[in-house]
Scaffold this motif. Sequence first.
Motif, PDB file in Angstrom:
ATOM      1  N   LEU A  93      14.872 170.357 -15.939  1.00  0.00           N
ATOM      2  CA  LEU A  93      15.410 169.196 -15.231  1.00  0.00           C
ATOM      3  C   LEU A  93      15.754 168.065 -16.199  1.00  0.00           C
ATOM      4  CD1 LEU A  93      13.220 169.033 -11.994  1.00  0.00           C
ATOM      5  CD2 LEU A  93      15.597 169.756 -12.218  1.00  0.00           C
ATOM      6  N   GLU A  94      14.942 167.924 -17.224  1.00  0.00           N
ATOM      7  CA  GLU A  94      15.254 166.915 -18.238  1.00  0.00           C
ATOM      8  C   GLU A  94      16.565 167.255 -18.937  1.00  0.00           C
ATOM      9  OE1 GLU A  94      13.261 164.926 -22.258  1.00  0.00           O
ATOM     10  OE2 GLU A  94      12.154 166.397 -21.070  1.00  0.00           O
ATOM     11  N   ASP A  95      16.757 168.547 -19.250  1.00  0.00           N
ATOM     12  CA  ASP A  95      18.008 168.973 -19.879  1.00  0.00           C
ATOM     13  C   ASP A  95      19.183 168.821 -18.916  1.00  0.00           C
ATOM     14  OD1 ASP A  95      16.706 169.602 -22.212  1.00  0.00           O
ATOM     15  OD2 ASP A  95      16.467 171.734 -21.732  1.00  0.00           O
ATOM     16  N   PHE A  96      18.954 169.072 -17.630  1.00  0.00           N
ATOM     17  CA  PHE A  96      20.018 168.938 -16.640  1.00  0.00           C
ATOM     18  C   PHE A  96      20.466 167.481 -16.516  1.00  0.00           C
ATOM     19  CE2 PHE A  96      21.054 167.987 -12.148  1.00  0.00           C
ATOM     20  CZ  PHE A  96      22.246 168.689 -12.047  1.00  0.00           C
ATOM     21  N   ARG A  97      19.502 166.567 -16.474  1.00  0.00           N
ATOM     22  CA  ARG A  97      19.853 165.142 -16.373  1.00  0.00           C
ATOM     23  C   ARG A  97      20.584 164.661 -17.617  1.00  0.00           C
ATOM     24  NH1 ARG A  97      14.591 164.401 -13.334  1.00  0.00           N
ATOM     25  NH2 ARG A  97      13.569 164.563 -15.357  1.00  0.00           N
ATOM     26  N   ALA A  98      20.254 165.286 -18.752  1.00  0.00           N
ATOM     27  CA  ALA A  98      20.903 164.884 -20.003  1.00  0.00           C
ATOM     28  C   ALA A  98      22.244 165.579 -20.209  1.00  0.00           C
ATOM     29  CB  ALA A  98      19.983 165.188 -21.186  1.00  0.00           C
ATOM     30  N   GLY A  99      22.599 166.488 -19.288  1.00  0.00           N
ATOM     31  CA  GLY A  99      23.877 167.176 -19.392  1.00  0.00           C
ATOM     32  C   GLY A  99      23.877 168.336 -20.363  1.00  0.00           C
TER      33      GLY A  99
END
Length: 655
Positions: free
Chosen positions: A229-235
């Motif tokens: 999720l952290e990677d998803f929010r960071a694109g």
Amino acid sequence: MREHESGGDFKRSIWRTSGTKNRSITVPVFLAYCVLGAALRGLVRRGGSARALLVVETSDAAEVFAQAGRLFLRQHFHFEEYEKPTVWVLSESRKGNRVRRNLFEEAAEKDEAILICDSETEFDEEAALWADVFVHLPKPTTRQIEATFRRFGYVLNDSDLEMLEAETWTRLSYAFPPKRPVSVGLQRLRSGPHAVVKEVGQPDDGPTLADLHGFGAAAEWGFELARDLEDFRAGRVRWDEVDAGVLISGRPGTGKTLFAGALARSCQVPIIASSAAQWQAAGYLNDFLRSMHATFEEARAQAPCLLFIDEIDAFGNRTTGGHNDDYKRQAINGLLEELDGFKRRSGVVVVGATNHPEDLDPAIKRAGRLDRHIVIPLPDATTRQKIFEQLAGFAVPPEQMDRFGRSTEGMSGAEIEQLVRDGKRVARRRGSRDARFDDVVHLMKPLVRLPSLQRRVVSVHETGHAVVGFELGMNLESVEVNETFVEDGATSVGVTHFRAPEFARHTRSFYNDHLAMLLAGLAAEKMIFGDFCDGAVGGDQSDLARATALATKMEACFGLGRTLAVEVVSNRELALLRAQDPSLRECVQHILEQAFERATSILRGLRSAVDEIATCLEERRFLSAHVIESIIDENARGPTGREMTQGEGRVHTSD
């Protein structure tokens, strides 16, 4: 509702007029009557003709106000009982269209008439000439809502009042149909989507996954999700690269709900919690589907977020049949549409929780939905101690660790939490703010010393499992008998350990060996004492219950019996299969008798070894596989009875 808000004797007349069918006056109709009466108060006082054009905010309010309008005209303009007051709902029209002129012409012939429409409807210019009163009806006031519920004998609290002020007329009509008690309608509204949304996700609101113990694979998955999720929010990753659906299962009290909250905090996202039961409380199937859709819409609006669906097995299985098949099928189809339909749930992680994963429709567990299944087990001794110490705020004394571990065996995290609460209550009763282990130790289940005769019986029983399992090529590790046990608890008085094989073909011979091992404890008791007791018979985890379930599956579910046709059922439905099919029950009985005779034959051929192993186990209370093998070799074994060398899964037999 106050007198001046509704016009004179409003609330008396609506209830007492003989020409009014009181059962049709529901909560929303009376509330609309209050709003409408306040708006038309001047029309009644003025006398003469009464032609009103009323505009409501939304189209769903029109029919409710139409019912209220008929009551209003009948009450204040002396209609006979057989006469129908003229109240029409003008259908919504698109911009540029006009309301039909002949409708006004027909209404113009009436001295009293009410036309109701929504705010999007356009009118001819003559409409203002026709109407004596042209009013945009406002939303109900707080005082009107309170007065309405007082009329029905119910006093609202602040929470219910706030909820009702936000409700739509459609939901009010569904929640309060004729003859339904007001309390029931309120409860249904409280159970709607607006009442089940709660946000967590702030680290200081509760524990994170790092603070919890005993969640094993579930916690590992949660940590990976937090990174994704952290990677998803960071694109850095797309949503289709995030593992966004999981089914968690476990016995009641294992902490499934606690896990969901900790997961949201670890991922730093809001959580929306709901359940099939809460959606069903909305009413009929359409209400159920709308309520479920509203929850998913709320989740999409807050994305990225976590949607927790508790007791998801309540959806059932479309293949099991029943009197409500159509309802079940449409409910499941609705859930599947939300999980992976046209409206993708980008940013929404769905966590389904259940005590009975076998009851869930297979389609819900397919790829792209809740395709990952993680079991949350009961905590082991070390985990139980960590949970206790975290909740209690003090450590278990070293000299009490063994007793604590044995007394709490089989307890869930929720039960340990209850133990801590009880201990703190004891401390308060003795006037102390701080609890000690002494406050808790007397609340734990007491350990009872195993009587000598019973220790002998248990030793013989476990010896039967060990010897037959060893002779049939299973990977025996050890066997032990406990000196103490918890009366009426989960502590085992005896246990035989087998190591799980790396590979095994689960053929009919494989299962026959397993059945012989399961029944070997009973066979050993009967050989030595002449009969066996019910210690290995009662309960769904007893030797005989497990053997009966396995024999039923061989015949009816695995295609290893009289027919290749199989029944796909849950473990809880096996007994129903036997009850419905006497021939199946006879086959199961025959399989069990053969397994029992086979175990008895092996034990009789090794009678001297069985006696020596049982005696050693009774004295030492623990024997390794190496010791058992040595005793068997030294007693000049007869035929081994070994029919295969494939390993058996790790088996714990406890009676």
